[in-house]
Design a protein around this motif. Structure first.
Motif, mmCIF file in Angstrom:
data_model
loop_
_atom_site.group_PDB
_atom_site.id
_atom_site.type_symbol
_atom_site.label_atom_id
_atom_site.label_comp_id
_atom_site.label_asym_id
_atom_site.label_seq_id
_atom_site.Cartn_x
_atom_site.Cartn_y
_atom_site.Cartn_z
ATOM 1 N N ASP A 36 21.899 7.876 -14.817
ATOM 2 C CA ASP A 36 23.190 8.517 -15.025
ATOM 3 C C ASP A 36 23.386 8.728 -16.538
ATOM 4 O O ASP A 36 22.624 8.186 -17.341
ATOM 5 C CB ASP A 36 24.270 7.577 -14.458
ATOM 6 C CG ASP A 36 25.655 8.190 -14.437
ATOM 7 O OD1 ASP A 36 25.796 9.407 -14.687
ATOM 8 O OD2 ASP A 36 26.623 7.448 -14.188
ATOM 9 N N ARG A 81 28.371 0.562 -3.184
ATOM 10 C CA ARG A 81 28.444 1.911 -2.604
ATOM 11 C C ARG A 81 27.396 2.771 -3.279
ATOM 12 O O ARG A 81 26.762 2.343 -4.243
ATOM 13 C CB ARG A 81 29.835 2.468 -2.926
ATOM 14 C CG ARG A 81 30.094 2.264 -4.424
ATOM 15 C CD ARG A 81 31.249 2.965 -4.992
ATOM 16 N NE ARG A 81 31.430 2.592 -6.395
ATOM 17 C CZ ARG A 81 30.745 3.078 -7.404
ATOM 18 N NH1 ARG A 81 29.820 4.002 -7.195
ATOM 19 N NH2 ARG A 81 30.968 2.690 -8.635
ATOM 20 N N ASP A 83 27.935 7.869 -8.010
ATOM 21 C CA ASP A 83 28.355 9.260 -8.179
ATOM 22 C C ASP A 83 28.233 9.565 -9.670
ATOM 23 O O ASP A 83 28.982 8.983 -10.448
ATOM 24 C CB ASP A 83 29.803 9.415 -7.693
ATOM 25 C CG ASP A 83 30.242 10.866 -7.641
ATOM 26 O OD1 ASP A 83 29.561 11.718 -8.249
ATOM 27 O OD2 ASP A 83 31.268 11.149 -7.006
ATOM 28 N N GLU A 137 24.745 9.729 -8.959
ATOM 29 C CA GLU A 137 23.370 9.384 -8.568
ATOM 30 C C GLU A 137 23.017 9.868 -7.159
ATOM 31 O O GLU A 137 21.874 10.268 -6.887
ATOM 32 C CB GLU A 137 23.161 7.868 -8.636
ATOM 33 C CG GLU A 137 23.094 7.308 -10.056
ATOM 34 C CD GLU A 137 24.431 6.836 -10.564
ATOM 35 O OE1 GLU A 137 25.479 7.367 -10.124
ATOM 36 O OE2 GLU A 137 24.444 5.917 -11.408
HETATM 37 N N1 GLY Z 1 27.735 6.744 -11.749
HETATM 38 C C1 GLY Z 1 28.205 5.425 -11.846
HETATM 39 C C2 GLY Z 1 28.856 4.922 -10.644
HETATM 40 O O1 GLY Z 1 28.832 5.524 -9.590
HETATM 41 O O2 GLY Z 1 29.449 3.856 -10.727
#
Ligand code: GLY
Ligand code: AMP
Length: 420
Positions: free
Chosen positions: A208, A284, A287, A289
């Motif tokens: 990320d 979870r 996001d 990723e």
């Molecule tokens: N992209 C970092 C997260 O989903 O925490």
């Protein structure tokens, strides 16, 4: 008969999950709550807040859902998976106790120390006195973490002693405690691990880009772009991460009365010698990723997620393609501060495929107003490229992004800079 799946959430992650589920042969219908304009194009949206646990359960029952896939952490911490299981609906995502690995950084830290999992040293500060000594123990840079769910905004990493002390003081004042961590040097990677009591499997590692500015400067964000697989996570690094980090955690979580069933997101820091340690756990999918990881799964996504939700992953191990993926986030003016919302999004958002690969848009903060596409959040959408090499995936993603217009929007031009 095909399956009916409900995806809870409304970001780019949930759009990626909905696309992957619709491409699953075993799926008939995908519903998303609340969803966004992208999910509305391919699935059925329901105007139910992701964090409204009882309404999500009612919705899943009324749809006759065969599986619920929970995107964000808040409903997991709030017990959505427990509530769904209580009415006999399989849920992908851990029960509320398991979700504490993300819900409380202090809880996660204690667990890692108990299981001897490599992670940064920590001081647990509860008093306003002797803070100078605490701060002088490590750093600069200083890493200060509030023990609250703050959507990535509860962490300050700073070279400025005064800023660190101020954040420590105000956090103790508001929360009664704060964590001061040792600074870990290295390169970060995200390892998404599908896990239930029967086994686990790590998906291809991704990377990320958390800072808002090119060259990794400026404020922390939810994530400005990602790519997978991340070459920093070599096979040797993955093996170490699995044996030193994932296996002990899996053994522990599987020994609990209610086992962990979902994605364990392991935020890794990998040092110069290839030694991984844990920066954070999330309970979870990541996001953004997910947007670069789900497209690399070549087997049926629904089968994988349902197997995890039912505790039989070991019988349903996924397969992966050899492709590369990159996603570049388009953020609204003002983000990561308060974003300007309600602006028109124009241009060509359609999917594109040629001999090199595919490019498409993952929607996040989008909605419609009288039929026109508008921005509704900070991270508005992301352009994603899939190809047989990372440089081709990059080209496809940036080409697609250049076809979209949103006044005042910004994005990073250097996604993937560490790998390319
Ligand atoms: N992209 C970092 C997260 O989903 O925490
Ligand atoms: P977290 O919410 O715990 O993931 O922290 C947000 C970001 O801060 C991480 O992605 C890292 O970039 C950085 N960070 C957190 N903890 C550390 C640490 N102990 N050492 C270095 N950087 C860190």
């Amino acid at each position: 008969m095909g399956r009916t799946v409900l995806v809870v959430g409304g970001g780019g992650r949930e759009h990626a999950l909905a696309i992957g589920l619709l491409e699953s042969e075993s799926v008939d219908a995908v519903h998303v709550a609340p969803g966004n304009a992208g999910t509305a194009n391919i699935a059925v949206n329901h105007n139910v807040s992701a964090s409204d646990v009882s309404s999500q359960v009612e919705l899943a029952q009324s749809l006759g859902a065969d599986l619920v896939v929970v995107g964000p952490e808040v409903p997991l911490v709030g017990g959505l998976s427990d509530a769904l299981r209580a009415v006999g609906i399989p849920s992908f995502g851990p029960h509320a106790d398991g979700a504490m690995l993300e819900g409380s950084k202090d809880f996660a830290k204690q667990m890692m120390l108990k299981l001897n999992i490599p992670t940064a040293g920590v001081q647990h500060l509860t008093s306003q006195t002797n803070l100078d000594a605490a701060v002088d123990h490590w750093g600069p840079p200083w890493v200060v973490k509030r023990d609250v769910l703050a959507g990535g905004k509860g962490v300050v990493v700073t070279e400025d002693r005064g800023e660190a002390l101020d954040f420590i003081r105000t956090s103790i004042e508001s929360d009664g405690m704060v964590l001061l961590e040792e600074f870990l040097v290295g390169e970060e990677a995200s390892m998404l691990v599908m896990m239930d009591e029967s086994g686990f499997v790590a998906l291809p590692c991704s990377q990320d880009h958390k800072r808002v500015g090119e060259g990794d400067v400026g404020l922390n964000t939810g994530g400005m772009g990602a790519y997978a697989p991340a070459p920093v996570a070599t096979e040797a690094v993955r093996e170490r991460a699995i044996s030193e980090i994932v296996e002990p955690m899996h053994a522990h979580l599987s020994s609990l009365e209610t086992p962990y069933r979902g994605c364990l997101y392991v935020g890794l820091m990998i040092d110069d010698e290839g030694a991984p340690s844990v920066v954070e756990y999330n309970v979870r999918f990541g996001d953004p990723e997910t947007q670069v990881t789900v497209p690399l799964i070549s087997s049926d996504l629904c089968e994988l997620l349902l197997a995890v939700a039912e505790g039989r992953l070991s019988e349903s191990m996924p397969t992966f393609s050899s492709n590369h993926a990159m996603t570049v986030v388009l953020a609204a003016e003002g983000y990561p501060g308060p974003p300007v919302k309600g602006r028109y999004i124009t241009g060509d958002l359609s999917d594109y495929t040629d001999s090199v690969g595919r490019a498409f848009i993952h929607h996040a903060g989008t909605g419609t107003s009288e039929g026109d596409l508008i921005s509704t959040g900070g991270r508005v959408l992301a352009a994603t490229g899939i190809a047989s090499s990372l440089s081709e995936a990059r080209e496809l993603a940036y080409q697609k992004l250049s076809e979209v217009e949103l006044e005042g929007a910004h994005f990073r031009r250097d996604i993937g800079h560490r790998a390319l």
